[in-house]
Design an enzyme around this catalytic site. Structure first.
Site, PDB file in Angstrom:
ATOM      1  N   HIS A  77      -2.651   7.371   7.073  1.00 13.68           N
ATOM      2  CA  HIS A  77      -1.673   8.249   6.413  1.00 13.68           C
ATOM      3  C   HIS A  77      -2.331   9.537   5.923  1.00 13.68           C
ATOM      4  CE1 HIS A  77       2.261   6.439   6.272  1.00 13.68           C
ATOM      5  NE2 HIS A  77       1.794   5.285   5.837  1.00 13.68           N
ATOM      6  N   CYS A  84       6.078   0.137   7.299  1.00 12.91           N
ATOM      7  CA  CYS A  84       5.663   1.265   6.471  1.00 12.91           C
ATOM      8  C   CYS A  84       6.816   1.658   5.568  1.00 12.91           C
ATOM      9  CB  CYS A  84       5.259   2.439   7.366  1.00 12.91           C
ATOM     10  SG  CYS A  84       4.770   3.910   6.470  1.00 12.91           S
ATOM     11  N   LEU A  85       6.524   1.918   4.308  1.00 11.26           N
ATOM     12  CA  LEU A  85       7.573   2.288   3.361  1.00 11.26           C
ATOM     13  C   LEU A  85       8.222   3.625   3.719  1.00 11.26           C
ATOM     14  CD1 LEU A  85       5.966   1.189  -0.036  1.00 11.26           C
ATOM     15  CD2 LEU A  85       7.630  -0.037   1.370  1.00 11.26           C
ATOM     16  N   HIS A 114      -4.563   1.372   7.468  1.00  7.82           N
ATOM     17  CA  HIS A 114      -3.204   1.928   7.562  1.00  7.82           C
ATOM     18  C   HIS A 114      -3.052   3.110   6.606  1.00  7.82           C
ATOM     19  CE1 HIS A 114       1.321   1.386   7.980  1.00  7.82           C
ATOM     20  NE2 HIS A 114       1.243   2.113   6.872  1.00  7.82           N
ATOM     21  N   GLU A 115      -3.503   2.939   5.355  1.00 12.39           N
ATOM     22  CA  GLU A 115      -3.335   4.002   4.354  1.00 12.39           C
ATOM     23  C   GLU A 115      -4.255   5.194   4.640  1.00 12.39           C
ATOM     24  OE1 GLU A 115      -0.754   3.790   2.631  1.00 12.39           O
ATOM     25  OE2 GLU A 115      -0.406   1.653   2.931  1.00 12.39           O
ATOM     26  N   GLY A 135       0.846  -1.195   0.000  1.00 15.08           N
ATOM     27  CA  GLY A 135       0.000   0.000   0.000  1.00 15.08           C
ATOM     28  C   GLY A 135       0.874   1.235   0.000  1.00 15.08           C
ATOM     29  N   GLN A 163       2.742   9.943   1.113  1.00 14.14           N
ATOM     30  CA  GLN A 163       4.030   9.254   1.189  1.00 14.14           C
ATOM     31  C   GLN A 163       4.911   9.558  -0.021  1.00 14.14           C
ATOM     32  OE1 GLN A 163       2.141   5.226   2.327  1.00 14.14           O
ATOM     33  NE2 GLN A 163       4.220   5.134   3.154  1.00 14.14           N
TER      34      GLN A 163
END
Length: 195
Positions: free
Chosen positions: A139, A93-94, A135-136, A45, A50
């Site tokens: 963000h 997380c990226l 999660h997204e 994701g 991000q």
């Protein structure tokens, strides 16, 4: 200019994203670029903030496999409700490379959003898809999974976070990344164009 994944503590990660008013070619191009970046970094994701964009949009593929595009989803202006059940699972997380921790999420949620064709989405999702969507969406609200950790869990990743903070400060000092004021001004300009 190509999109890049920004790392904690980049200010855009704390920016509350603005709803999008329309879907156009630029948005579709960004979504395609976000999916490519997500696969390149072995994610499942990726939210717009991000990649330093202030919009309420994210891409997901719970398989993480570019050879399974049927699992790709692009959600625009998502609204979550009717969370049910709870399960704990390790998350990463990226934008926080090497940082992982246990995270409690609803096992099922209702998501209302739009896709890239402008079609309305209204469905109840479960399992890993529900987890990634939560999660997204966090963000997009400027919330990172580390914010939801217990003090003990957070203490376990403090050293990793400190390293990311030192790296960010060093890159700002050398001019490798813009000042916070410059970043926030750019976000305001981008919002004015689309929201």
């Amino acid at each position: 200019m190509p999109l890049e994944i920004v790392h904690y503590p980049h200010p855009t990660l704390r920016h509350v994203s603005k709803p999008l008013a329309k879907v156009d070619r630029q948005l579709r191009d960004w979504a395609a670029e976000m999916l490519a970046l997500m696969y390149e970094h072995e994610g499942i994701g990726l939210a717009a903030n991000q990649v330093d964009l202030p919009y309420r949009m994210f891409v997901i593929n719970v398989t993480g496999d570019p050879d399974q595009p049927e699992h790709e989803r692009v959600l625009i202006n998502p609204v979550l409700s009717k969370g049910k059940g709870q399960t704990t699972m390790s998350e990463g997380c990226l934008s926080l490379p090497e940082v992982r921790g246990p995270m409690i999420r609803n096992t099922s949620i209702r998501v209302q959003a739009y896709d890239l064709a402008g079609n309305e989405i209204d469905e109840t999702v479960e399992g890993m898809l529900a987890r990634v969507i939560q999660h997204e969406t966090d963000h997009l609200d400027g919330i990172l999974f580390i914010d939801k950790m217990t003090p003990t869990e957070r203490a376990e990743v403090d050293d990793d976070l400190y390293e990311l903070e030192v790296d960010w400060q060093s890159r700002q000092n050398t001019g490798d990344v813009p000042s916070e004021e410059t970043i926030l001004a750019r976000l305001a300009e981008l919002e004015a164009l689309r929201c």
